[in-house]
Design a protein around this motif. Sequence first.
Motif, short mmCIF file in Angstrom:
data_model
loop_
_atom_site.label_atom_id
_atom_site.label_comp_id
_atom_site.label_asym_id
_atom_site.label_seq_id
_atom_site.Cartn_x
_atom_site.Cartn_y
_atom_site.Cartn_z
N ASN A 1 -6.87 -23.20 -4.22
CA ASN A 1 -5.61 -23.86 -3.91
C ASN A 1 -4.50 -22.82 -3.65
O ASN A 1 -3.34 -23.11 -3.89
CB ASN A 1 -5.20 -24.76 -5.07
N ILE A 2 -4.89 -21.64 -3.24
CA ILE A 2 -3.93 -20.56 -3.00
C ILE A 2 -3.94 -20.25 -1.50
O ILE A 2 -5.00 -20.07 -0.91
CB ILE A 2 -4.35 -19.28 -3.77
N ILE A 3 -2.74 -20.23 -0.92
CA ILE A 3 -2.61 -19.80 0.48
C ILE A 3 -2.48 -18.28 0.44
O ILE A 3 -1.45 -17.75 0.07
CB ILE A 3 -1.39 -20.45 1.13
N ASN A 4 -3.57 -17.60 0.77
CA ASN A 4 -3.66 -16.17 0.50
C ASN A 4 -2.99 -15.34 1.59
O ASN A 4 -3.64 -14.88 2.53
CB ASN A 4 -5.14 -15.78 0.36
N PHE A 5 -1.69 -15.13 1.43
CA PHE A 5 -0.96 -14.38 2.44
C PHE A 5 -1.32 -12.89 2.40
O PHE A 5 -0.96 -12.14 3.30
CB PHE A 5 0.55 -14.57 2.25
N THR A 6 -2.02 -12.45 1.36
CA THR A 6 -2.44 -11.05 1.28
C THR A 6 -3.64 -10.77 2.19
O THR A 6 -4.08 -9.64 2.32
CB THR A 6 -2.82 -10.69 -0.19
N HIS A 7 -4.17 -11.83 2.80
CA HIS A 7 -5.41 -11.70 3.58
C HIS A 7 -5.30 -10.65 4.68
O HIS A 7 -6.23 -9.87 4.89
CB HIS A 7 -5.76 -13.06 4.17
N GLY A 8 -4.18 -10.62 5.37
CA GLY A 8 -4.00 -9.64 6.44
C GLY A 8 -3.99 -8.22 5.88
O GLY A 8 -4.59 -7.30 6.47
N ALA A 9 -3.34 -8.05 4.73
CA ALA A 9 -3.30 -6.72 4.11
C ALA A 9 -4.69 -6.31 3.65
O ALA A 9 -5.07 -5.13 3.72
CB ALA A 9 -2.32 -6.73 2.94
N GLN A 10 -5.47 -7.29 3.20
CA GLN A 10 -6.83 -6.97 2.74
C GLN A 10 -7.74 -6.62 3.92
O GLN A 10 -8.62 -5.76 3.80
CB GLN A 10 -7.38 -8.14 1.91
N TYR A 11 -7.50 -7.26 5.04
CA TYR A 11 -8.20 -6.92 6.29
C TYR A 11 -7.86 -5.46 6.68
O TYR A 11 -8.74 -4.65 6.99
CB TYR A 11 -7.74 -7.92 7.34
N MET A 12 -6.57 -5.14 6.59
CA MET A 12 -6.12 -3.78 6.90
C MET A 12 -6.75 -2.78 5.91
O MET A 12 -7.18 -1.68 6.30
CB MET A 12 -4.60 -3.75 6.83
N MET A 13 -6.82 -3.16 4.63
CA MET A 13 -7.41 -2.26 3.62
C MET A 13 -8.88 -1.97 3.96
O MET A 13 -9.36 -0.84 3.77
CB MET A 13 -7.32 -2.88 2.23
N GLY A 14 -9.58 -2.99 4.46
CA GLY A 14 -10.97 -2.77 4.86
C GLY A 14 -11.06 -1.70 5.94
O GLY A 14 -11.91 -0.79 5.87
N ALA A 15 -10.17 -1.79 6.93
CA ALA A 15 -10.17 -0.79 8.00
C ALA A 15 -9.83 0.59 7.44
O ALA A 15 -10.43 1.60 7.83
CB ALA A 15 -9.16 -1.20 9.08
N LEU B 1 3.73 -15.21 -4.10
CA LEU B 1 3.13 -14.05 -4.77
C LEU B 1 2.28 -13.24 -3.78
O LEU B 1 2.41 -12.02 -3.69
CB LEU B 1 2.26 -14.51 -5.95
N THR B 2 1.43 -13.94 -3.04
CA THR B 2 0.53 -13.20 -2.14
C THR B 2 1.31 -12.57 -0.98
O THR B 2 0.95 -11.50 -0.49
CB THR B 2 -0.60 -14.11 -1.60
N PHE B 3 2.40 -13.23 -0.56
CA PHE B 3 3.25 -12.63 0.48
C PHE B 3 3.87 -11.33 -0.04
O PHE B 3 3.87 -10.30 0.62
CB PHE B 3 4.33 -13.63 0.91
N GLY B 4 4.37 -11.39 -1.29
CA GLY B 4 4.96 -10.19 -1.91
C GLY B 4 3.93 -9.08 -2.05
O GLY B 4 4.20 -7.91 -1.75
N LEU B 5 2.72 -9.47 -2.48
CA LEU B 5 1.66 -8.46 -2.63
C LEU B 5 1.32 -7.83 -1.28
O LEU B 5 1.09 -6.61 -1.19
CB LEU B 5 0.40 -9.12 -3.22
N ALA B 6 1.31 -8.65 -0.22
CA ALA B 6 1.02 -8.12 1.12
C ALA B 6 2.07 -7.09 1.51
O ALA B 6 1.73 -6.01 2.04
CB ALA B 6 0.98 -9.26 2.14
N LEU B 7 3.34 -7.39 1.23
CA LEU B 7 4.40 -6.44 1.57
C LEU B 7 4.24 -5.14 0.80
O LEU B 7 4.43 -4.05 1.35
CB LEU B 7 5.78 -7.06 1.27
#
Lengths: 295, 234
Positions: A41-55, A106-112
């Motif tokens: 039930n979490i809209i994971n805004f960190t997903h893009g940052a995690q994609y970048m971390m993979g790269a 929270l996930t947006f903040g973590l992404a930033l």
Amino acid sequence: MFELLGIPPQALFGQLLIGLINGAFYAMLSLGLAVIFGLLNIINFTHGAQYMMGAFVAYLSLTHLGLAYWWALLLAPIAVGLFGILLERTMLHRLYKLDHLYGLLLTFGLALIVEGFFRNQYGSSGLPYSIPAELRGGYNLGFMFLPTYRAWVVVASVIVCFGTWFVIERTKLGAYLRAATENPTLVQAFGVNVPRMVTLTYGFGVALAAFAGVMAAPIYQVSPLMGANLIIVVFAVVVIGGMGSILGAIVTGFGLGVIEGLTKVFYPEASNTVIFVIMAIVLTIKPAGLFGRAT
Amino acid sequence: MSEPLLTIADLHAFYGESHALHGMSLDIREGEVVTLLGRNGAGKTTTIKSIMGVMGRRTGSIRYRDQELIRLPSNAIARLGIAWCPEERGIFASLDVRENLMLPPPIKAGGMPVEEIFALFPNLRERLRSQGTKLSGGEQQMLAIARILRTGATLLLLDEPTEGLAPVIIQQIGRVIRTLKERGFTILLVEQNFRFAATVADRHYVVEHGRVIDMIENSELAQKTDRLQEYLGV
């Protein structure tokens, strides 16, 4: 050579291929988001940052450890997945019973924070990551040139997406996941350790983003903002497919990538907005998304 | 008389700030069918949820065999051999009937084989590929009971299994409960319908304001019907 509506086939199929490549990334990323949203039930805004971390894991493991692409494809999902598990255990699990907005903030903040850290360390410009030797070159199909690496991206993402769909829709583990999405209390009362399953699911969704990040590294270069640029489109894909719908994420991911590619051929001015126009139309006609269940 | 399988002593339970159970105490012996009777809101379902560990805050003691349950999470409680069939049945819409039936993981050997389950609930065999929530209310109730029989659990917590069902289905569920008792299952049954409870149970606890106010042996029920009706307000 034939033309279609005045468009040369090289341009048409070239854009179609780019659309499929983009669609492959949309599908892998929106699939992870759908899995995470469905169970957590979490809209994971960190997903893009995690994609970048993979790269970045791919880039750093090559430059510092000399580990090639194939190792990165294995290691990056594990490393970034473990990072996700740490986030879930320390922060996200406190938010499950609250409104979606808290998880989003929270996930947006973590992404930033994550993107800021990488930008501080490595700058904003793209870092090169070369295509592995085995996947260089391409095939002349007569009507177009098909680069081997791009074909690999499409095939690998189809396999990953189908594999994920199969596990969720056709296995006992998937039945636990689907049931826990509906009623976690009851599934836990059957003897299933739901909190652990939730943690591992988040780790898996994040690992999927990191896998996509490694796949993207040779195509888009490695940059701290590569995820931020993509994530808004991916959220639009998830909304169009239906929040939490696995099949919806896959089909709309590939489908919208292709539509975006074709728009570049026939009406380039609209290519950056076509997905959002479709999102607006779908939300108007079917607010739960094309594959979503109305609640 | 055998030792109690489950003993609840001075149990208090809370929904947020709301105090729902006020010192509930009861026991169930192995092989018994025991009912909790009482009006709406008396605390029957809360008692079952407290045993299963799905209530927020609980104090007091719930002992199953030699194990204290009060601090255990619900998955650990299930793994001791306790299975719950909730009031709302809890059939999963995203799973078909077969998946719903096979969902609860086996927790110990000796669970009922699927063929025996189909013998008890023949309707389910014909509906295996249907979406779980497309079944009729009676079929959903049968599925909710059937799926916990596979697991090897020996204490079954059945929350109002007859609620809203046609008389013929209620009779079928009564037959199933008697069969389960013959097979050695221990059953705690929440009921509003004491006439149904009388056909299956050994003893009845009357619950009011979150505690037990009386215990009636089924053999005494005929003499104490007036008293029970007064308790239940019928």
